[in-house]
Design a protein around this motif. Sequence first.
Motif, PDB file in Angstrom:
ATOM      1  N   MET A   1     -32.137   9.204  61.893  1.00 21.19           N
ATOM      2  CA  MET A   1     -32.468  10.295  62.768  1.00 21.19           C
ATOM      3  C   MET A   1     -32.792  11.552  61.956  1.00 21.19           C
ATOM      4  N   ARG A   2     -32.040  11.735  60.880  1.00 27.24           N
ATOM      5  CA  ARG A   2     -32.310  12.905  60.047  1.00 27.24           C
ATOM      6  C   ARG A   2     -33.721  12.869  59.475  1.00 27.24           C
ATOM      7  N   GLY A   3     -34.161  11.683  59.101  1.00 26.98           N
ATOM      8  CA  GLY A   3     -35.485  11.519  58.518  1.00 26.98           C
ATOM      9  C   GLY A   3     -36.573  11.965  59.477  1.00 26.98           C
ATOM     10  N   LEU A   4     -36.378  11.718  60.759  1.00 26.54           N
ATOM     11  CA  LEU A   4     -37.382  12.105  61.749  1.00 26.54           C
ATOM     12  C   LEU A   4     -37.471  13.626  61.887  1.00 26.54           C
ATOM     13  N   VAL A   5     -36.372  14.292  61.690  1.00 21.10           N
ATOM     14  CA  VAL A   5     -36.373  15.745  61.789  1.00 21.10           C
ATOM     15  C   VAL A   5     -36.804  16.360  60.456  1.00 21.10           C
ATOM     16  N   LEU A   6     -36.415  15.746  59.376  1.00 23.56           N
ATOM     17  CA  LEU A   6     -36.702  16.285  58.052  1.00 23.56           C
ATOM     18  C   LEU A   6     -38.189  16.192  57.698  1.00 23.56           C
ATOM     19  N   LEU A   7     -38.841  15.109  58.077  1.00 18.80           N
ATOM     20  CA  LEU A   7     -40.241  14.913  57.730  1.00 18.80           C
ATOM     21  C   LEU A   7     -41.144  16.001  58.324  1.00 18.80           C
ATOM     22  N   PRO A   8     -41.059  16.316  59.605  1.00 12.50           N
ATOM     23  CA  PRO A   8     -41.908  17.412  60.121  1.00 12.50           C
ATOM     24  C   PRO A   8     -41.589  18.765  59.485  1.00 12.50           C
ATOM     25  N   MET A   9     -40.339  18.989  59.152  1.00 14.60           N
ATOM     26  CA  MET A   9     -39.963  20.259  58.520  1.00 14.60           C
ATOM     27  C   MET A   9     -40.607  20.361  57.136  1.00 14.60           C
ATOM     28  N   LEU A  10     -40.622  19.258  56.387  1.00 17.44           N
ATOM     29  CA  LEU A  10     -41.250  19.257  55.068  1.00 17.44           C
ATOM     30  C   LEU A  10     -42.757  19.466  55.181  1.00 17.44           C
ATOM     31  N   LEU A  11     -43.369  18.846  56.170  1.00 23.09           N
ATOM     32  CA  LEU A  11     -44.807  19.022  56.365  1.00 23.09           C
ATOM     33  C   LEU A  11     -45.140  20.467  56.726  1.00 23.09           C
ATOM     34  N   LEU A  12     -44.335  21.090  57.538  1.00 24.04           N
ATOM     35  CA  LEU A  12     -44.554  22.483  57.902  1.00 24.04           C
ATOM     36  C   LEU A  12     -44.360  23.404  56.700  1.00 24.04           C
ATOM     37  N   ALA A  13     -43.402  23.069  55.871  1.00 22.48           N
ATOM     38  CA  ALA A  13     -43.152  23.885  54.682  1.00 22.48           C
ATOM     39  C   ALA A  13     -44.305  23.755  53.682  1.00 22.48           C
ATOM     40  N   ALA A  14     -44.938  22.578  53.648  1.00 23.02           N
ATOM     41  CA  ALA A  14     -46.041  22.358  52.714  1.00 23.02           C
ATOM     42  C   ALA A  14     -47.299  23.102  53.160  1.00 23.02           C
ATOM     43  N   CYS A  15     -47.443  23.296  54.447  1.00 23.63           N
ATOM     44  CA  CYS A  15     -48.613  24.015  54.963  1.00 23.63           C
ATOM     45  C   CYS A  15     -48.346  25.518  54.870  1.00 23.63           C
ATOM     46  N   HIS A  16     -49.163  26.188  54.145  1.00 23.34           N
ATOM     47  CA  HIS A  16     -49.008  27.635  54.030  1.00 23.34           C
ATOM     48  C   HIS A  16     -50.374  28.264  54.252  1.00 23.34           C
ATOM     49  N   ASP A  17     -50.389  29.518  54.502  1.00 24.40           N
ATOM     50  CA  ASP A  17     -51.643  30.211  54.747  1.00 24.40           C
ATOM     51  C   ASP A  17     -52.468  30.261  53.477  1.00 24.40           C
ATOM     52  N   GLU A  18     -53.752  29.944  53.621  1.00 22.13           N
ATOM     53  CA  GLU A  18     -54.655  30.057  52.488  1.00 22.13           C
ATOM     54  C   GLU A  18     -55.054  31.520  52.340  1.00 22.13           C
ATOM     55  N   PRO A  19     -55.356  31.939  51.121  1.00 20.29           N
ATOM     56  CA  PRO A  19     -55.755  33.335  50.931  1.00 20.29           C
ATOM     57  C   PRO A  19     -57.069  33.617  51.668  1.00 20.29           C
ATOM     58  N   SER A  20     -57.211  34.830  52.121  1.00 27.39           N
ATOM     59  CA  SER A  20     -58.426  35.213  52.829  1.00 27.39           C
ATOM     60  C   SER A  20     -59.582  35.346  51.838  1.00 27.39           C
ATOM     61  N   PHE A  21     -60.786  35.485  52.371  1.00 28.20           N
ATOM     62  CA  PHE A  21     -61.962  35.648  51.521  1.00 28.20           C
ATOM     63  C   PHE A  21     -61.812  36.869  50.634  1.00 28.20           C
ATOM     64  N   ASP A  22     -61.340  37.962  51.212  1.00 26.89           N
ATOM     65  CA  ASP A  22     -61.191  39.198  50.435  1.00 26.89           C
ATOM     66  C   ASP A  22     -60.201  39.024  49.291  1.00 26.89           C
ATOM     67  N   GLU A  23     -59.117  38.309  49.545  1.00 28.04           N
ATOM     68  CA  GLU A  23     -58.119  38.081  48.487  1.00 28.04           C
ATOM     69  C   GLU A  23     -58.708  37.222  47.377  1.00 28.04           C
ATOM     70  N   ARG A  24     -59.436  36.167  47.757  1.00 26.11           N
ATOM     71  CA  ARG A  24     -60.057  35.304  46.748  1.00 26.11           C
ATOM     72  C   ARG A  24     -61.131  36.067  45.972  1.00 26.11           C
ATOM     73  N   TYR A  25     -61.902  36.907  46.675  1.00 24.54           N
ATOM     74  CA  TYR A  25     -62.944  37.697  46.023  1.00 24.54           C
ATOM     75  C   TYR A  25     -62.338  38.675  45.026  1.00 24.54           C
ATOM     76  N   ASP A  26     -61.277  39.356  45.428  1.00 25.32           N
ATOM     77  CA  ASP A  26     -60.626  40.317  44.532  1.00 25.32           C
ATOM     78  C   ASP A  26     -60.085  39.625  43.284  1.00 25.32           C
ATOM     79  N   LYS A  27     -59.505  38.440  43.477  1.00 25.08           N
ATOM     80  CA  LYS A  27     -58.963  37.699  42.339  1.00 25.08           C
ATOM     81  C   LYS A  27     -60.089  37.297  41.383  1.00 25.08           C
TER      82      LYS A  27
END
Length: 75
Positions: A1-27
Amino acid sequence: MRGLVLLPMLLLAACHDEPSFDERYDKAAKEVEARAKQMDADIAEADKAAAAADETPQALPDAAKPSNARPSSGE
């Protein structure tokens, strides 16, 4: 049961916001500027070395020996 709850939490943690165009351009702009400054410094150093080499007297090469070509037969 823990595995079913842990897997979606790990997937959500792996997904993060990508930098915006302006941030990538500045870099990218900062990286290009840093490279340009380094290239300018390298060119200035090469110019300085070339100027120093021009200031030091160079020994002239020995005179070339005259050519001993065979005389033409006239044919």
